[in-house]
Design a protein around this motif. Structure first.
Motif, PDB file in Angstrom:
ATOM      1  N   ARG A  86     -48.579  -2.751 -10.445  1.00  0.00           N
ATOM      2  CA  ARG A  86     -48.685  -2.178 -11.818  1.00  0.00           C
ATOM      3  C   ARG A  86     -49.204  -0.701 -11.832  1.00  0.00           C
ATOM      4  O   ARG A  86     -48.573  -0.134 -12.677  1.00  0.00           O
ATOM      5  N   SER A  87     -49.809  -0.131 -10.791  1.00  0.00           N
ATOM      6  CA  SER A  87     -50.086   1.300 -10.945  1.00  0.00           C
ATOM      7  C   SER A  87     -49.856   2.080  -9.859  1.00  0.00           C
ATOM      8  O   SER A  87     -49.274   3.123 -10.243  1.00  0.00           O
ATOM      9  N   LEU A  88     -49.831   1.707  -8.793  1.00  0.00           N
ATOM     10  CA  LEU A  88     -49.355   2.272  -7.468  1.00  0.00           C
ATOM     11  C   LEU A  88     -47.864   2.654  -7.358  1.00  0.00           C
ATOM     12  O   LEU A  88     -47.468   3.861  -6.958  1.00  0.00           O
ATOM     13  N   PHE A  89     -47.190   1.547  -7.555  1.00  0.00           N
ATOM     14  CA  PHE A  89     -45.698   1.370  -7.153  1.00  0.00           C
ATOM     15  C   PHE A  89     -45.142   2.703  -8.247  1.00  0.00           C
ATOM     16  O   PHE A  89     -44.460   3.513  -7.794  1.00  0.00           O
ATOM     17  N   LEU A  94     -35.933   0.719 -24.436  1.00  0.00           N
ATOM     18  CA  LEU A  94     -35.708  -0.498 -25.211  1.00  0.00           C
ATOM     19  C   LEU A  94     -36.124  -1.671 -24.679  1.00  0.00           C
ATOM     20  O   LEU A  94     -36.797  -2.688 -25.324  1.00  0.00           O
ATOM     21  N   ILE A  95     -35.981  -1.746 -23.197  1.00  0.00           N
ATOM     22  CA  ILE A  95     -36.615  -2.898 -22.608  1.00  0.00           C
ATOM     23  C   ILE A  95     -37.620  -2.634 -21.439  1.00  0.00           C
ATOM     24  O   ILE A  95     -37.322  -1.609 -20.687  1.00  0.00           O
ATOM     25  N   ARG A  96     -38.707  -3.074 -21.377  1.00  0.00           N
ATOM     26  CA  ARG A  96     -39.618  -2.808 -20.363  1.00  0.00           C
ATOM     27  C   ARG A  96     -39.996  -4.223 -19.537  1.00  0.00           C
ATOM     28  O   ARG A  96     -40.288  -5.141 -20.253  1.00  0.00           O
ATOM     29  N   ALA A  97     -39.620  -4.085 -18.299  1.00  0.00           N
ATOM     30  CA  ALA A  97     -39.635  -5.233 -17.608  1.00  0.00           C
ATOM     31  C   ALA A  97     -41.267  -5.870 -17.647  1.00  0.00           C
ATOM     32  O   ALA A  97     -41.574  -7.057 -17.439  1.00  0.00           O
ATOM     33  N   ARG A  98     -42.240  -5.174 -17.807  1.00  0.00           N
ATOM     34  CA  ARG A  98     -43.722  -5.501 -17.712  1.00  0.00           C
ATOM     35  C   ARG A  98     -44.287  -6.125 -18.965  1.00  0.00           C
ATOM     36  O   ARG A  98     -45.104  -6.732 -19.205  1.00  0.00           O
ATOM     37  N   ASP A  99     -43.064  -5.844 -20.060  1.00  0.00           N
ATOM     38  CA  ASP A  99     -43.543  -6.560 -21.310  1.00  0.00           C
ATOM     39  C   ASP A  99     -43.155  -8.046 -21.361  1.00  0.00           C
ATOM     40  O   ASP A  99     -43.756  -8.879 -22.228  1.00  0.00           O
ATOM     41  N   PHE A 100     -42.187  -8.588 -20.557  1.00  0.00           N
ATOM     42  CA  PHE A 100     -41.879 -10.067 -20.482  1.00  0.00           C
ATOM     43  C   PHE A 100     -43.057 -10.846 -19.496  1.00  0.00           C
ATOM     44  O   PHE A 100     -43.102 -10.360 -18.831  1.00  0.00           O
ATOM     45  N   LEU A 148     -38.648   7.347 -17.796  1.00  0.00           N
ATOM     46  CA  LEU A 148     -37.265   6.857 -16.976  1.00  0.00           C
ATOM     47  C   LEU A 148     -37.760   6.126 -15.634  1.00  0.00           C
ATOM     48  O   LEU A 148     -37.401   5.095 -15.230  1.00  0.00           O
ATOM     49  N   ALA A 149     -38.660   7.155 -15.016  1.00  0.00           N
ATOM     50  CA  ALA A 149     -39.151   6.716 -13.802  1.00  0.00           C
ATOM     51  C   ALA A 149     -39.904   5.488 -13.770  1.00  0.00           C
ATOM     52  O   ALA A 149     -39.722   4.608 -12.639  1.00  0.00           O
ATOM     53  N   ARG A 150     -40.726   5.287 -14.484  1.00  0.00           N
ATOM     54  CA  ARG A 150     -41.715   3.973 -14.564  1.00  0.00           C
ATOM     55  C   ARG A 150     -40.853   2.722 -15.102  1.00  0.00           C
ATOM     56  O   ARG A 150     -41.052   1.994 -14.663  1.00  0.00           O
ATOM     57  N   ASN A 151     -39.802   3.072 -15.975  1.00  0.00           N
ATOM     58  CA  ASN A 151     -39.045   1.719 -15.991  1.00  0.00           C
ATOM     59  C   ASN A 151     -38.251   1.278 -14.906  1.00  0.00           C
ATOM     60  O   ASN A 151     -38.189   0.048 -14.553  1.00  0.00           O
ATOM     61  N   ILE A 152     -37.796   2.304 -14.321  1.00  0.00           N
ATOM     62  CA  ILE A 152     -36.740   1.974 -12.869  1.00  0.00           C
ATOM     63  C   ILE A 152     -37.977   1.461 -12.018  1.00  0.00           C
ATOM     64  O   ILE A 152     -37.617   0.554 -11.366  1.00  0.00           O
ATOM     65  N   ALA A 153     -39.297   1.895 -12.024  1.00  0.00           N
ATOM     66  CA  ALA A 153     -39.970   1.407 -10.940  1.00  0.00           C
ATOM     67  C   ALA A 153     -40.518  -0.052 -11.261  1.00  0.00           C
ATOM     68  O   ALA A 153     -40.642  -0.860 -10.147  1.00  0.00           O
ATOM     69  N   ASP A 154     -40.471  -0.343 -12.504  1.00  0.00           N
ATOM     70  CA  ASP A 154     -40.835  -1.848 -13.000  1.00  0.00           C
ATOM     71  C   ASP A 154     -39.599  -2.664 -12.471  1.00  0.00           C
ATOM     72  O   ASP A 154     -39.984  -3.712 -11.942  1.00  0.00           O
ATOM     73  N   PHE A 155     -38.677  -2.240 -12.725  1.00  0.00           N
ATOM     74  CA  PHE A 155     -37.210  -2.927 -12.301  1.00  0.00           C
ATOM     75  C   PHE A 155     -37.057  -2.938 -10.854  1.00  0.00           C
ATOM     76  O   PHE A 155     -36.995  -4.160 -10.491  1.00  0.00           O
ATOM     77  N   ILE A 156     -37.465  -1.988 -10.056  1.00  0.00           N
ATOM     78  CA  ILE A 156     -37.634  -2.188  -8.680  1.00  0.00           C
ATOM     79  C   ILE A 156     -38.562  -3.318  -8.258  1.00  0.00           C
ATOM     80  O   ILE A 156     -38.290  -4.086  -7.319  1.00  0.00           O
ATOM     81  N   ALA A 157     -39.917  -2.992  -8.955  1.00  0.00           N
ATOM     82  CA  ALA A 157     -40.782  -3.742  -8.382  1.00  0.00           C
ATOM     83  C   ALA A 157     -40.647  -5.231  -8.442  1.00  0.00           C
ATOM     84  O   ALA A 157     -41.211  -6.018  -7.545  1.00  0.00           O
TER      85      ALA A 157
END
Lengths: 213, 103
Positions: free
Chosen positions: A184-187, A165-171, A74-83
């Motif tokens: 990609r890694s630190l955030f 279901l959806i991962r921002a970094r997959d697009f 969850l945290a990684r998904n939200i982190a990507d969304f914020i990123a």
């Protein structure tokens, strides 16, 4: 009592503590029941003893690890969304952009959504940690340790792809954001530490504070 | 409040007094209920009752009829007597004047 079944019963009884083994085998002899029933009785008792001995050891990781893995995904998904939004807002920032109403419209439009996602993550982490602490303090410590270890590594790939279901970094359209090592890694690690690990640690410290006061 | 099986063990132990140990308690329960009582259920419940302070157990002397093996003797503590009494009172009160015979 004699025969192979009685020998087997005595063999299984070795699992029990010496005093209990003595009493139980004596009871079985005195009862005069069949060796089949004696074997069933001893199997029942040893099984109960084994379950009682194992459950506290497996219940703790069974509760802590799935919770930690789920929160990491969850945290990684939200982190990507914020990123993505951080990159959009800060990557092209200059004095001219700050005076543009469209820029502020975008910020005010998305910021509540990001805040809600972060707050939810904090609350889920805090309540998961409180739940683990309610079971036992060692479970809560295991939960926090798992969160700390998973922060730089993330959850296993197969789990991430199954749970998200959806991962921002997959697009591919977001490639520009995730080409940067920071996003990609630190955030994600930073988001996990701030919004997951810190609330989790706060939740397990609470009972100690209450006890002191 | 104690459970039904805990009550059976407490009652059997009280009735048997000085002769209360694993096999005799089991026999007493089987005779009263008409159903088999497993050693596993008996010993784990005895442990629980002891942990609650309702029963005290200790190892007795070895006897020949048991192949020279010792007995796990049991005695109901005052707290156990109180718990069993409270359970019985509750059952009696809730049963009231109900007649259970089949109509």
């Amino acid at each position: 009592m004699s025969g192979h079944l009685w020998h087997l019963t005595q063999l299984i009884a070795r699992i029990l503590q010496p005093a209990e083994r003595e009493a139980v085998l004596g009871d079985l002899l005195e009862s005069g029941h069949s060796t089949t029933r004696a074997l069933r009785d001893i199997l029942g008792l040893t099984l109960r003893r084994a379950v009682r001995g194992i459950v506290p050891h497996i219940a703790s990781p069974l509760l802590a690890l799935p919770l930690a893995l789920l929160l990491t995904v969850l945290a990684r998904n939200i982190a990507d969304f914020i990123a993505i939004y951080l990159w959009l807002w800060t990557g092209n920032l200059d004095t001219h952009l700050l005076t543009t109403s469209g820029y502020w419209h975008g910020v005010t439009d998305t910021a509540p959504e990001l805040l809600l996602a972060c707050s939810s993550l904090i609350l889920w982490s805090w309540s998961s940690s409180a739940l683990a602490a309610r079971y036992s303090r060692s479970t809560a410590i295991l939960f926090c340790t798992a969160l700390l270890l998973l922060a730089p590594l993330g959850a296993p790939a197969f789990l991430t792809s199954h749970l998200s279901l959806i991962r921002a970094r997959d697009f591919h359209s977001n490639d520009a954001v995730f080409r940067s090592l920071f996003y990609r890694s630190l955030f994600p690690c930073l988001v996990q530490c701030l919004f997951v690990l810190v609330p989790a640690l706060t939740a397990i410290q609470k009972p100690t504070q209450e006890t002191v006061s | 409040m104690i459970g039904e099986f805990e009550y059976l063990i407490l009652a059997a132990t009280l009735r048997l007094a000085e002769e209360a140990y694993g096999a005799s308690i089991r026999r007493e329960i089987e005779e009263a209920t008409g159903a088999p009582c497993s050693i596993g259920a008996l010993y784990t419940t005895l442990d629980r009752l002891e942990a609650k302070g309702l029963v005290k157990t200790w190892m007795g002397e070895p006897t020949a009829e048991r192949g020279g093996r010792a007995k796990r003797m049991a005695r109901v503590t005052p707290a156990g007597r109180k718990a069993a009494s409270a359970f019985f009172r509750t059952i009696t009160r809730i049963t009231g004047d109900i007649v259970w015979s089949a109509r």
